[in-house]
Structures are given as C-alpha cells and as structure tokens.
Design a protein around this motif. Structure first.
Motif, mmCIF file in Angstrom:
data_model
loop_
_atom_site.group_PDB
_atom_site.id
_atom_site.type_symbol
_atom_site.label_atom_id
_atom_site.label_comp_id
_atom_site.label_asym_id
_atom_site.label_seq_id
_atom_site.Cartn_x
_atom_site.Cartn_y
_atom_site.Cartn_z
ATOM 1 N N UNK A 193 0.811 -1.221 0.000
ATOM 2 C CA UNK A 193 0.000 0.000 0.000
ATOM 3 C C UNK A 193 0.839 1.263 0.000
ATOM 4 N N UNK A 194 2.147 1.110 0.234
ATOM 5 C CA UNK A 194 3.002 2.291 0.278
ATOM 6 C C UNK A 194 3.651 2.583 -1.072
ATOM 7 N N UNK A 195 3.703 1.581 -1.931
ATOM 8 C CA UNK A 195 4.479 1.759 -3.164
ATOM 9 C C UNK A 195 3.628 1.924 -4.413
ATOM 10 N N UNK A 196 2.332 2.157 -4.242
ATOM 11 C CA UNK A 196 1.462 2.457 -5.380
ATOM 12 C C UNK A 196 0.830 3.816 -5.106
ATOM 13 N N UNK A 197 0.879 4.740 -6.086
ATOM 14 C CA UNK A 197 0.308 6.069 -5.842
ATOM 15 C C UNK A 197 -1.164 5.972 -5.419
ATOM 16 N N UNK A 198 -1.572 6.866 -4.540
ATOM 17 C CA UNK A 198 -2.939 6.834 -4.029
ATOM 18 C C UNK A 198 -3.960 6.896 -5.161
ATOM 19 N N UNK A 199 -3.692 7.754 -6.146
ATOM 20 C CA UNK A 199 -4.652 7.885 -7.244
ATOM 21 C C UNK A 199 -4.825 6.559 -7.977
ATOM 22 N N UNK A 200 -3.704 5.846 -8.182
ATOM 23 C CA UNK A 200 -3.779 4.550 -8.858
ATOM 24 C C UNK A 200 -4.545 3.560 -7.986
ATOM 25 N N UNK A 201 -4.317 3.605 -6.671
ATOM 26 C CA UNK A 201 -5.060 2.717 -5.772
ATOM 27 C C UNK A 201 -6.556 3.002 -5.843
ATOM 28 N N UNK A 202 -6.905 4.289 -5.934
ATOM 29 C CA UNK A 202 -8.323 4.634 -6.024
ATOM 30 C C UNK A 202 -8.915 4.091 -7.325
ATOM 31 N N UNK A 203 -8.150 4.189 -8.423
ATOM 32 C CA UNK A 203 -8.631 3.620 -9.687
ATOM 33 C C UNK A 203 -8.789 2.105 -9.572
ATOM 34 N N UNK A 204 -7.844 1.455 -8.862
ATOM 35 C CA UNK A 204 -7.952 0.002 -8.689
ATOM 36 C C UNK A 204 -9.263 -0.349 -7.980
ATOM 37 N N UNK A 205 -9.558 0.377 -6.910
ATOM 38 C CA UNK A 205 -10.782 0.086 -6.157
ATOM 39 C C UNK A 205 -12.019 0.406 -6.975
ATOM 40 N N UNK A 206 -11.912 1.430 -7.806
ATOM 41 C CA UNK A 206 -13.098 1.922 -8.497
ATOM 42 C C UNK A 206 -13.340 1.177 -9.813
ATOM 43 N N UNK A 207 -12.275 0.905 -10.568
ATOM 44 C CA UNK A 207 -12.450 0.318 -11.891
ATOM 45 C C UNK A 207 -12.127 -1.174 -11.933
ATOM 46 N N UNK A 208 -11.103 -1.601 -11.162
ATOM 47 C CA UNK A 208 -10.598 -2.959 -11.344
ATOM 48 C C UNK A 208 -11.278 -3.956 -10.411
ATOM 49 N N UNK A 209 -11.278 -3.657 -9.115
ATOM 50 C CA UNK A 209 -11.778 -4.651 -8.159
ATOM 51 C C UNK A 209 -13.252 -5.006 -8.397
ATOM 52 N N UNK A 210 -14.140 -4.026 -8.664
ATOM 53 C CA UNK A 210 -15.530 -4.424 -8.943
ATOM 54 C C UNK A 210 -15.655 -5.279 -10.203
ATOM 55 N N UNK A 211 -14.744 -5.080 -11.170
ATOM 56 C CA UNK A 211 -14.804 -5.893 -12.384
ATOM 57 C C UNK A 211 -14.403 -7.335 -12.096
ATOM 58 N N UNK A 212 -13.502 -7.521 -11.135
ATOM 59 C CA UNK A 212 -13.037 -8.869 -10.810
ATOM 60 C C UNK A 212 -13.946 -9.539 -9.787
ATOM 61 N N UNK A 213 -14.551 -8.736 -8.914
ATOM 62 C CA UNK A 213 -15.430 -9.266 -7.867
ATOM 63 C C UNK A 213 -16.811 -8.634 -8.066
ATOM 64 N N UNK A 214 -17.623 -9.224 -8.935
ATOM 65 C CA UNK A 214 -18.883 -8.599 -9.343
ATOM 66 C C UNK A 214 -19.779 -8.104 -8.193
ATOM 67 N N UNK A 215 -19.883 -8.816 -7.052
ATOM 68 C CA UNK A 215 -20.770 -8.291 -5.993
ATOM 69 C C UNK A 215 -20.419 -6.862 -5.581
ATOM 70 N N UNK A 216 -19.162 -6.476 -5.752
ATOM 71 C CA UNK A 216 -18.732 -5.138 -5.335
ATOM 72 C C UNK A 216 -19.275 -4.044 -6.250
ATOM 73 N N UNK A 217 -19.895 -4.461 -7.382
ATOM 74 C CA UNK A 217 -20.449 -3.444 -8.277
ATOM 75 C C UNK A 217 -21.576 -2.665 -7.626
ATOM 76 N N UNK A 218 -22.210 -3.295 -6.621
ATOM 77 C CA UNK A 218 -23.328 -2.635 -5.933
ATOM 78 C C UNK A 218 -22.841 -1.586 -4.937
ATOM 79 N N UNK A 219 -21.546 -1.695 -4.561
ATOM 80 C CA UNK A 219 -21.027 -0.786 -3.534
ATOM 81 C C UNK A 219 -20.857 0.615 -4.120
#
Lengths: 221, 242, 237
Positions: C71-97
């Motif tokens: 969590x320290x070696x990835x820029x915060x903005x990139x982490x936010x994109x991961x949570x927003x664009x990537x993780x819901x795509x990989x874990x479909x239930x998170x699309x509702x969040x």
C-alpha cells in the motif's frame, strides 16, 4: 472474470506509454533538483536570525504543507496564466507547481539536516576565517546533505508517486498513458492493473535501494 | 529449587554461556558475580526463559523450563524477577503496577489484589506513594516498588538482575535493606550483583563467572576467605580495593 | 491587471435550485465523511498490522510488512482507480457498492500502511525490558502487548498520527478523480461553471486548512488527556 493481457504489445507501449513515462520521470527529476535547491535556500532562510528572512520562509513552507497537492496544482494552473497574461500548457504548469511544492517538503528535510550537524562545525569554519556562506557551503551543508540523503531519496519516491496527480489538469504522464491505452483498446481493467504493477515495481525497487544505502551508511558511521 | 545443568548459549557465533551448572536450594541465597560481559545477566534471564538456551537443562521447582510443553506464563508467575532498570510500567499507577498480574494471571479479585499490594507497599515503606506513577518516584523508590510487584505474586523464588547498578549511590542502601530483610525471612534468592557487602551479609554461596563460564561456586566463607581461582582473586582485589 | 472580487458568486444558483454555497457546504461534508471513515479504518488496520510486524513469528511479521510495502508503493490515485475500476470488475458483488465506500477503502488502506509504520516504530522504541518485565510476571505474550506495550506505544505515536490525520484530509482530495462530490471536485466544477476560480479556490482552500487545523487541535487535546504523570511531554516543533 480474468485479466486479458494479450492487447498489451510493444507497439502499444511505444505509442502510449513511453512518452508518459518520460514525462513522469523528467517531472520527478526536475522537481527534485529544483526542490532540493530552493528547499535548501528556504531552510537556511528559516534558520536565519533575521526575521524578515525567517518569517516569510516559514509562512511559505507552512502554507504549502497545509493545502492538498491537488489544490496546489489547480491553483498554479489557474494563477500562472492569470499572472503572465497568456495560457501555459498543463505539462509546464506541472513542472513549476511540483518544484514550488516540493521545495517546501525538501526544505523541512534540509532544515533537520542542518540542525543534525553539530553547532561546533559551523563555529570551526568561522574560526578558520570562512565567511557564513563559505562555512555553510563547504562545511555544514555537505554534512547535512549526507546525513539526510536517505530521507531526501524517500521524499523523491513520494514525489514520483505524487506526479500521478497531474491527472487533475490533464497532463500526459505515465498514468494518463495507461488510461488512454485502456480506453483505446477498451481494456480499462487491465490497463489500470498494469499501471499499478509498473508503479509498484519502480517504487519498491527504489525504496529497496534506499534501504540498502541506509544500511551501508549506518555501517560507515 | 533452581537447577541449572550444563547450559550453553550462543548469540549467533558468539558463545555467551559455556557449559554452566549451578543450583539454588530452597531458602538459599546465592550471589552471582563476575566482571561485566561474563554472562551472569544472561544466565539469570535463562532461569525463567526470557532468554532461550541451545544446550543443557534448567528446572525450577522440578518443572523443566526448557521443555516446549511447559506453560511458561504459569512458571514465570511463580518466579519473581527484579530488573536493573526497574521496568515498572510507566502508564500505570504504582497500585496498578502491583495488581496487574495478580488480577490477569493469578485471577485474584480486585479487592484481594489491592489488599496484597498495600501490604507489600507498606513493607517497602511506600504506602503513601500508591497513587503516583513510576515517573514521579526516585530510582530507589521505583526499585522497591519493583520488588513489591514481584513479591505480590507470592513467588517461590526471586531473581535479581543487578538491582542496584542503575541507582545513584545514595539510593543503593534502601534497596539492599529490603533485599536483606527478604533473605532473613528465608526467601530463595538468586542475585546477580556487585554488592559484596550484601553478599557477605546474607549469601550462603557465591558463584563467580568469567568469560561465560562458572569459574567458582563456593560457600561465602570460602569465596571471601580463600578463593581458589586466580581470576576470582583478581576480581575481588579490584572490587574490594576501596 | 484589473481584478475585482466577486464573492456574490456563492449566492448564484447552480441551476438545480441550490446555491454554490449550499453545494460547497455539502461537498465539505463529503470530504469530512470520507476522511473520518477512512481514518477509522486506517487506525484499526494500521494498529493491527503495525503490532504484527513486531511479533516473534517470522512469517506473520513478513506478511505484515508485505501489506505495508504493497500500500506504500502504489500512488494513491492509482489505488483509487484500482478500487473503483478494477476490483468491482473482478469481484462482481462489489459493483453494488457506492463509489464513496470504495474511496473510503482505498484511502483507509493506503493510510493504514503509514499508521502501521508509526505503530511499529512506537512499539520498537520501548525498551526490550518492558516486554521482559511483563513476561516475567507471568503475562502471556498477547497480554504483555495488551497491558504493557500497546498502551505506551499508542501514546508515543499520537504526535506522528496527528500529522497522518491531517494528511488524510488533504489526501481525500484525490477522490475527485472518481466523481465523489467532495471539495476538490466542487472546486473544479464550480470554477468551470462560474469562471470565478480565485474565489472558489480560496474558499475551498480555507475549508481544507480549517478542517486540518481543527483535527490538529483535537489530537493535541487527546494527547494532553492521556499524558502519563511523571513522563516528560514529547518534544514538539
């Protein structure tokens, strides 16, 4: 759903990523060099006995440190054209912003560095007949810089990560490169994942080198 | 009560304890002395397994300390320990320092624990400091509290790891007085200390260590009268010169 | 240069029946909400991870430090994109969040790595004798952490955590990138719609500074409340 990385080719890297990577790296290096230079001047001003130097320097540093970087980026992007009377590209604006912003952070490090050098060192310089400027430049600052080298480098890694925030004004950096590639190939998920991996590899290996440097310096002392 | 058999210990490649054997019987006071770096502090920390050993065996009240199946917290609760730097818990009041382990380890009620704590504070002459915090007491007072804290667990034996060497000279005696009194009451004690006056007064036996080895293990009379080894003679001549 | 202040801009209607002032106040609320929830998450996770980094078990400590490095070696903005664009795509239930919650996760986990480092340093700054004294009294290792090491370590880390808590307010500004309607997004949009960037930015900057200052006061108050009698006050710059 899995990741499909087949769209990722050398051509794509050349077309979308290399330019962005170069901009991110150049932005980091320029802001680092300028930031350490102006930061050192700011630190010396803050440590000065003359209030007309110390107060404005402290005010500048504290102002920069209490505002979110994104807001600072927006401020400069708004104000520079306003002050010089003509528009300026996002990339140039970013270079100026980051140099000004990082100066404040580097100055705090250099201030701690100067304070870490024993007072007797400056006095010894004066006793040899050096002027204030000479004894700072030849005696105190080299030691301060050396003591603080790992911290300065760590700050530079943070700076490299922070350059991604030029997103706010649309400058074309490494992250923007990945995003554009992702949009063009309709593969945003893979593009953002790869961006994270690339940033992680760069930052992790840099912080590993800083740790090794720190260990070596600990042995020397 | 405490039995140390053929114990060896290494820090990396450096051997700090070389085949040490010693025993402390019930009611006995044994003083361990020797030059700094001789391994005496390490040895006493091995007795309640604060330091692991690589070879040999230690038993306390018949329980093997080095056996991985031994319930170490339960064993340590029966052995009191006093440290060179007191190690009172700075965020807890004196009373809380004395009651913490009584309540959490021995499962005594708060009332029992408080009563016991006050009795022991009385004994070390610090009842009026009960509500203060460690940082507000002098070094000598802190060390007396530390002794009371260990006694609150009703230990079978007490370990002292250089209890007076971090103290200013004028505070050493107030701590030694408490230890002498404890010895006269028949407490089993193993003390790492340079205080030869204390050793002469209450020790039954003296163990002399040098370079990680137990060089001499003699009755008090023999040790101070005619130490057999040259190293012990040299040590005594240095320490007793003044 | 002839610049005239035009603070009335805040009374203008946004076109949706509310004034820009109303919008800014609600954006401020979002900034504070994101920061507060992320801070809570960061404190809980960071304290746990930081503590685990100091335990004797080698693989637990290694796992905890992997967390910090990740969590320290990835820029915060990139982490936010991961949570927003990537993780819901990989874990479909998170699309509702809702996006707001994803940003809280991103900012909370990012900050947890920094909190963990402070907590680890706090524990390691205590003398080894403190742990030995706890164990010698018969406390188990978890008890020694709970009653002896952590109460002191958490007091020691309050000053560095104060600056982290101010950082989290500043860092919450990155949420603009995924359209959470917080202060920075307000600044960007209001600036575009009204062309009164200086007034808008000044007001927003003022709110950020005021929020961080309030948090600073609150943490200083907590620090004074939990100070141990007889312990020297930590040195402050």
């Amino acid at each position: 759903m899995g990741l499909d990385l087949s769209f990722f080719t050398w051509d794509l890297a050349r077309n979308f990523l290399i330019g962005g990577l170069i901009f991110s790296v150049v932005l980091t290096l320029v802001a680092m060099t300028g930031g350490i230079f102006f930061g050192t001047l700011l630190a010396l001003a803050r440590l000065s006995d003359r209030p007309w130097l110390a107060f404005p320097a402290a005010g500048y540093v504290n102002a920069m440190r209490s505002v979110p970087l994104v807001m600072v980026i927006l401020w400069f992007f708004l104000l520079i054209p306003f002050l010089i009377g003509r528009p300026i590209g996002a990339e140039w604006s970013a270079v100026i912003t980051f140099t000004a912003f990082e100066s404040a952070y580097y100055s705090e490090i250099m201030r701690a560095g100067v304070q870490s050098v024993a007072r007797g060192q400056a006095a010894a310089g004066f006793a040899l007949g050096l002027t204030y400027a000479q004894s700072m430049r030849l005696v105190v600052l080299p030691q301060a810089f050396r003591n603080m080298l790992p911290v300065l480098l760590t700050q530079t890694i943070i700076l490299f990560q922070d350059t991604s925030l030029v997103y706010a004004i649309g400058a074309y950096d490494l992250l923007k490169g990945f995003e554009t590639a992702g949009k063009n190939f309709n593969r945003p998920v893979e593009a953002y994942t790869l961006a994270a991996v690339v940033y992680f590899v760069i930052c992790y290996s840099l912080s590993g080198s800083v740790r090794r440097l720190q260990r070596r310096m600990a042995v020397v002392r | 009560m405490i039995e140390i058999r053929n114990v060896s210990k290494w820090f990396g490649a450096f051997q700090v304890l070389k085949d040490c054997s010693a025993r402390v019987d019930k009611g006995e006071v044994v003083v361990v002395c020797g030059p700094s770096g001789s391994g005496k502090s390490t040895l006493i920390k091995c007795v309640n397994a604060l330091e692991p050993i690589q070879e040999g065996e230690i038993t306390v009240a018949g329980i093997p300390v080095t056996d991985p199946k031994t319930d170490l917290p339960k064993l340590r609760a029966k052995v009191g320990m006093v440290f060179q730097h007191f190690e009172l818990f700075p965020h807890l009041s004196i009373m809380q320092n004395l009651t913490l382990a009584q309540v959490r380890v021995l499962r005594r009620t708060r009332e029992e624990a408080n009563e016991k704590a006050l009795k022991l504070l009385d004994r070390v002459g610090l009842r009026d400091q009960a509500q203060k915090f460690p940082g507000q007491l002098s070094g000598g007072q802190q060390q007396r509290v530390a002794i009371a804290r260990a006694l609150a667990m009703d230990p079978l034996a007490m370990l002292f790891d250089e209890p007076t060497s971090a103290l200013d000279p004028e505070m050493i005696n107030e701590v030694l007085d408490v230890m002498v009194e404890l010895a006269h009451e028949g407490m089993t004690m193993m003390c790492v200390t340079h205080e030869m006056g204390f050793a002469r007064k209450v020790a039954h036996r003296v163990v002399f260590m040098d370079g990680g080895e137990i060089v001499e293990d003699a009755s008090k009379e023999d040790f101070f009268g005619k130490p057999r080894s040259e190293r012990a003679q040299l040590f005594l001549s240095k320490i007793l010169q003044h | 240069m002839n610049f005239r202040w035009e603070w009335e801009v805040f009374l203008r209607d946004t076109g949706g029946g509310e004034s820009y002032l109303d919008w800014m106040i609600s954006a401020w609320g979002w900034t504070l909400a994101v920061s507060a929830l992320a801070w809570l998450l960061a404190l809980v996770l960071g304290s746990a991870v930081g503590t685990l980094r100091t335990v004797p078990s080698a693989w637990v400590a290694r796992l905890a430090s992997a967390w910090v490095e990740l969590f320290r070696n990835i820029p915060l903005l990139v982490q936010i994109f991961l949570w927003y664009h990537v993780i819901p795509a990989l874990v479909p239930p998170l699309k509702e969040v809702p996006g707001f919650a994803l940003v809280v996760f991103a900012l909370g986990l990012f900050t947890s790595a920094r909190v963990a480092e402070q907590v680890r340093a706090g524990i390691q700054s205590l003398s080894r004798g403190q742990q030995a004294a706890g164990l010698a009294l018969g406390l188990s290792l978890p008890q020694a952490y709970r009653f002896v090491l952590l109460p002191m370590a958490l007091r020691i880390v309050i000053p560095p955590l104060t600056s982290e808590s101010m950082n989290i307010i500043k860092n919450s500004s990155v949420a603009f990138a995924v359209s959470v309607s917080e202060l920075t997004l307000f600044a960007l949009q209001a600036q575009e719609e009204t062309a009164r960037g200086i007034e808008v930015y000044l007001a927003v900057t003022g709110l950020y500074v005021a929020s961080a200052f309030t948090v600073n006061r609150a943490m200083t108050w907590i620090e004074a409340r939990v100070r141990v009698p007889g312990q020297a006050a930590p040195e402050r710059r």
